[in-house]
Design an enzyme around this catalytic site. Structure first.
Site, PDB file in Angstrom:
ATOM      1  N   HIS A   1       0.813  -1.215   0.000  1.00 43.95           N
ATOM      2  CA  HIS A   1       0.000   0.000   0.000  1.00 43.95           C
ATOM      3  C   HIS A   1       0.845   1.263   0.000  1.00 43.95           C
ATOM      4  CE1 HIS A   1       0.905   0.760   4.281  1.00 43.95           C
ATOM      5  NE2 HIS A   1       0.924  -0.559   4.374  1.00 43.95           N
ATOM      6  N   ASP A   2       0.374   2.255  -0.739  1.00 35.75           N
ATOM      7  CA  ASP A   2       0.932   3.608  -0.745  1.00 35.75           C
ATOM      8  C   ASP A   2       2.341   3.699  -1.313  1.00 35.75           C
ATOM      9  OD1 ASP A   2      -1.402   4.723   0.756  1.00 35.75           O
ATOM     10  OD2 ASP A   2      -0.612   3.443   2.356  1.00 35.75           O
TER      11      ASP A   2
ATOM     12  N   GLY B   1       5.070  -0.988   2.817  1.00 35.73           N
ATOM     13  CA  GLY B   1       4.243   0.182   2.609  1.00 35.73           C
ATOM     14  C   GLY B   1       5.035   1.482   2.534  1.00 35.73           C
TER      15      GLY B   1
END
Length: 340
Positions: free
Chosen positions: A186-187, A204
Site C-alpha cells: 500500500h501507498d 508500505g
C-alpha cells in the site's frame, strides 16, 4: 469395476455432462445475453459463453473474453483487451487499451475507491492487482486507490495493493518489469523503467524512482526511498534509503559503490562517471584524519568547481541530503563507515 458396468454407466455420464453444459449455456445467455452480443459486434471481439459479464460493464471494441472469466458491473475495459480463461476484473476498475490479463489473474476488488490501469499492460498468471491493503490502519469503507501507467509487464503471482486511506494512492509509472512473485504494498510510489527481479518485496510507503534494478529476493523496509539508477543486490534487506546511482547489498544493506554498469548501460558519459566516482570517494572513502564530518564532506564536494559543474554529481549529493530530512530514514551505511 467390470467392463460391462462401465459400458452401462458411460452413456448415462455423457448425458448428465451434456445436460449440465447445455443448462449453463442457456443460463448465461438468459442473464448476460446483451453483453455477449455487444462483445461480438464488429466481428473482432469475442466473449465465451461461459464468461460472466455484468450487463452494466463497458467493453471497448475488439475485446476478447475467455472461458470462465468474470467482469463486474463498474468495470470499464478499453479496446482490443484480452482476458484469458479464468481471469477476473471487479470493482470500480478501468483498464486501458490493448491490455492482456492472463489466466487466473484478479484485477480490482469490490471496495470503495478505484483501480486505474493504463494501456499495453500485461497482468501475469494468477497475479493479484488492486486488492485491499494489509495495513491495520485501513478502515473498512474507506476509499483506496491504485494507479498504474502504460507498458508494464507484471508477471505471475505478483501482488500490488491499493492505498491504505483515501488521501493516498499506490502509484506505478510506465515501462516497468515486475517479475514473478513480487509484492508492492500500500501507498508505494514506483516511477518508470524499473526492473524488479523475482520475489522483490516492497513494504508500505516505499518510494522507488526511475531506472532502478533489484536482484532476486530483495526486501525493502517501509518508508524507504530508492534513488534513480541504483542497484539492489540479491537477498538484500534495505532498511534505509539508497541514494541515486549507487549499489547496495547485504543484510542490512550497505553501500558498495556506484552502479557503474547500470550507468554505462543508461548512457552516462565516461566523463560523468569519472566525476561521480571522484565525488563518491571524497564523500565516503576519505581516510585522512582531517576529513571533517560527513556534512563537511558533502559541502566540500558541492564547492569543488569541477564536480559542481556535473549535474549528476549535484543530483547525487542532493539525493543524500534529502535522505536526512525530517521523516526520512537516512542512507544505507558504507562498510566500516561512521556518519559522525
Amino acid at each position: 469395476m467390470a467392463a460391462s458396468s462401465r459400458a452401462l454407466l458411460s452413456p448415462l455420464i455423457s448425458r448428465c455432462v451434456s445436460s449440465l453444459s447445455i443448462r449453463h449455456l442457456i443460463t448465461s445467455r438468459l442473464l448476460y445475453g446483451d453483453a455477449l452480443e455487444e462483445g461480438r459486434k464488429g466481428g473482432s471481439g469475442c466473449i465465451h459463453p461461459s464468461a460472466v459479464v455484468h450487463p452494466d460493464a463497458v467493453l471497448g471494441e475488439g475485446v476478447s473474453v475467455g472461458p470462465f472469466c468474470t467482469i463486474g458491473a463498474a468495470v470499464r475495459i478499453g479496446n482490443a483487451c484480452e482476458l484469458h480463461p479464468g481471469s477476473h476484473i471487479m470493482g470500480d476498475t478501468k483498464l486501458g487499451d490493448q491490455c492482456v490479463i492472463l489466466t487466473g489473474a484478479i484485477v480490482g476488488a469490490d471496495l470503495p475507491g478505484q483501480t486505474v490501469i493504463g494501456s499495453n499492460n500485461v497482468i501475469g498468471h494468477y497475479a493479484v492487482v488492486g486488492a485491499k491493503c494489509q495495513d491495520l490502519k485501513y478502515k473498512p469503507g474507506d476509499e483506496c486507490f491504485l494507479h498504474i501507467g502504460d507498458n508494464n509487464d507484471i508477471r505471475e503471482y505478483s501482488s500490488i495493493h491499493r492505498s491504505s486511506k483515501s488521501s493516498e494512492k499506490t502509484a506505478i509509472g510506465d515501462n516497468n518489469l515486475i517479475m514473478g512473485a513480487c509484492h508492492i504494498a500500500h501507498d508505494c510510489r514506483v516511477g518508470d523503467n524499473n526492473i524488479f527481479a523475482n520475489n522483490t518485496l516492497l513494504a508500505g510507503h516505499v518510494v522507488v524512482e526511475d531506472y532502478t534494478h533489484t536482484a532476486g529476493a530483495t526486501v525493502v523496509h517501509q518508508f524507504c526511498h530508492i534513488g534513480s539508477y541504483s542497484f539492489l543486490g540479491g537477498g538484500s534487506v534495505i532498511a534505509q534509503d539508497v541514494p541515486k546511482y549507487m549499489m547496495v547489498s547485504g543484510d542490512r544493506a550497505e553501500l558498495r559503490g556506484l552502479n557503474l554498469e547500470g550507468l554505462r548501460r543508461n548512457g552516462f558519459s565516461s566523463m560523468e562517471i569519472r566525476r561521480m566516482r571522484r565525488a563518491y570517494q571524497q564523500i565516503f572513502m576519505r581516510d585522512d584524519t582531517n576529513s571533517g564530518s560527513f556534512i563537511d564532506r558533502l559541502a566540500e564536494t558541492e564547492q569543488e568547481k569541477e564536480l559542481a559543474e556535473c549535474s549528476s554529481v549535484s543530483s547525487m549529493v542532493q539525493s543524500i541530503r534529502d535522505s536526512f530530512e525530517e521523516g526520512r530514514r537516512g542512507i544505507c551505511k558504507f562498510r566500516n563507515w561512521n556518519c559522525s
